[in-house]
Structures are given as structure tokens and as C-alpha cells.
Design a protein around this motif. Structure first.
Motif, PDB file in Angstrom:
ATOM      1  N   SER A   1     -24.458   0.015  -4.137  1.00 37.31           N
ATOM      2  CA  SER A   1     -23.220  -0.518  -3.577  1.00 37.31           C
ATOM      3  C   SER A   1     -22.699  -1.613  -4.489  1.00 37.31           C
ATOM      4  CB  SER A   1     -23.453  -1.061  -2.166  1.00 37.31           C
ATOM      5  OG  SER A   1     -24.318  -2.174  -2.173  1.00 37.31           O
TER       6      SER A   1
ATOM      7  N   GLU B   1     -17.961  -0.214  -1.672  1.00 35.45           N
ATOM      8  CA  GLU B   1     -17.956  -1.290  -0.677  1.00 35.45           C
ATOM      9  C   GLU B   1     -19.039  -2.318  -0.984  1.00 35.45           C
ATOM     10  OE1 GLU B   1     -16.399  -1.157   2.649  1.00 35.45           O
ATOM     11  OE2 GLU B   1     -15.437   0.800   2.429  1.00 35.45           O
TER      12      GLU B   1
ATOM     13  N   THR C   1     -21.939  -4.137   0.489  1.00 35.74           N
ATOM     14  CA  THR C   1     -22.798  -3.906   1.659  1.00 35.74           C
ATOM     15  C   THR C   1     -23.947  -4.897   1.761  1.00 35.74           C
ATOM     16  OG1 THR C   1     -24.273  -2.365   0.516  1.00 35.74           O
ATOM     17  CG2 THR C   1     -22.275  -1.418   1.541  1.00 35.74           C
TER      18      THR C   1
END
Length: 150
Positions: free
Chosen positions: A55, A138, A140
């Protein structure tokens, strides 16, 4: 699992835990890092089509500011640099992998590559052309490095 303190940085204990776990998906978090609420929810589906997923890197600096990393582990350019020991911009808290990829592409014990244990572990995945790596754009998780913890 309860292990005695390992002589190194815990890589042998992590290897024992990963090898013995029943789960088909492995997620990591350091004791001083933070997963955001949707970390597993966002990364888990990626492992249906990949061996490893990362991520977007976010880390906390000494002044309490958040810094976003520009890298994507799935980038062929970054994988080449990671595999050759020229660049490390990923952290274990921001990755997950399939258990069946562990040992096939990389492991925590005696990883080939740079001296840093996480770097060597990730470089093992990066250097194998058969390893399917995807990236989640994203944020995370948040990495809190030593200087920021103080």
C-alpha cells in the motif's frame, strides 16, 4: 505463539510463525506502527490476483508530520532497484503476501540481498520475474520510525 527473544532482529521467530500459521495470507505490523481501519479490507482482495501487495507508504516524521512515499512495489523500475539493492522505499507494515509465496520467492531467514532484513526480504520478491506484485494506491498504514518515536 510465544518465542524467546531472538539473537538477531526476530527474523527466525517471524520465519517460524509464518511457516506454522494456518492462514493463506500474511500481514505484518511492527509494534510501533499503525494500521488504519481498512488496511486488511483493502489489501486482502489484491492477494486473489497477486503473490504480494503493497500500500502507499505513509510515515510520521520527528515533527509529527505525515510524509507520503512515491513508490509502488509493482513498478518494474522500482522492483529492479529493490532487487539490486539500490533503493528501498517500502516497509513490512505496508505489505502482505500469500503464504504459498513465502519460501518460493523469499523468506525472513538468510534473505539474499542488502543487509537490512526487511530490504533483503522484499528484494527476494522483487527479483523473481514470476512473482506477481500489485500495489494499492490507498494509504492503509503509518510507519513510525525511530526518530519520530522519540
Amino acid at each position: 505463539m510465544d518465542f524467546a527473544k531472538d539473537a538477531g532482529h526476530g527474523e527466525h521467530n517471524v520465519d517460524l510463525a509464518v511457516s506454522a500459521c494456518a492462514s493463506g495470507r500474511i500481514f505484518y505490523i511492527d509494534d510501533d506502527d499503525l494500521w488504519l481501519p481498512r488496511h486488511v479490507e483493502l489489501l486482502l482482495p489484491c492477494l486473489e490476483r497477486a503473490d504480494i501487495v503493497d500500500s502507499r507508504i505513509c510515515s510520521l516524521d520527528r515533527s509529527g508530520g505525515l510524509n507520503l512515499g512515491p513508490c509502488r512495489g509493482s513498478s518494474a523500475h522500482l522492483r529492479e532497484h529493490l532487487a539490486m539493492g539500490r533503493l528501498k522505499m517500502l516497509y513490512d507494515t505496508h505489505i502482505a503476501h500469500r503464504k504459498d509465496a513465502y519460501g518460493r520467492f523469499s523468506s525472513w531467514v538468510a534473505p539474499e540481498g542488502p543487509g537490512d532484513r526487511v530490504w533483503g526480504f522484499l528484494a527476494g520478491f522483487a527479483r523473481h520475474p514470476d512473482c506477481k506484485w500489485v500495489s494499492c494506491d490507498e494509504v492503509t498504514a503509518i510507519s513510525i520510525h525511530g526518530a519520530a518515536r522519540r
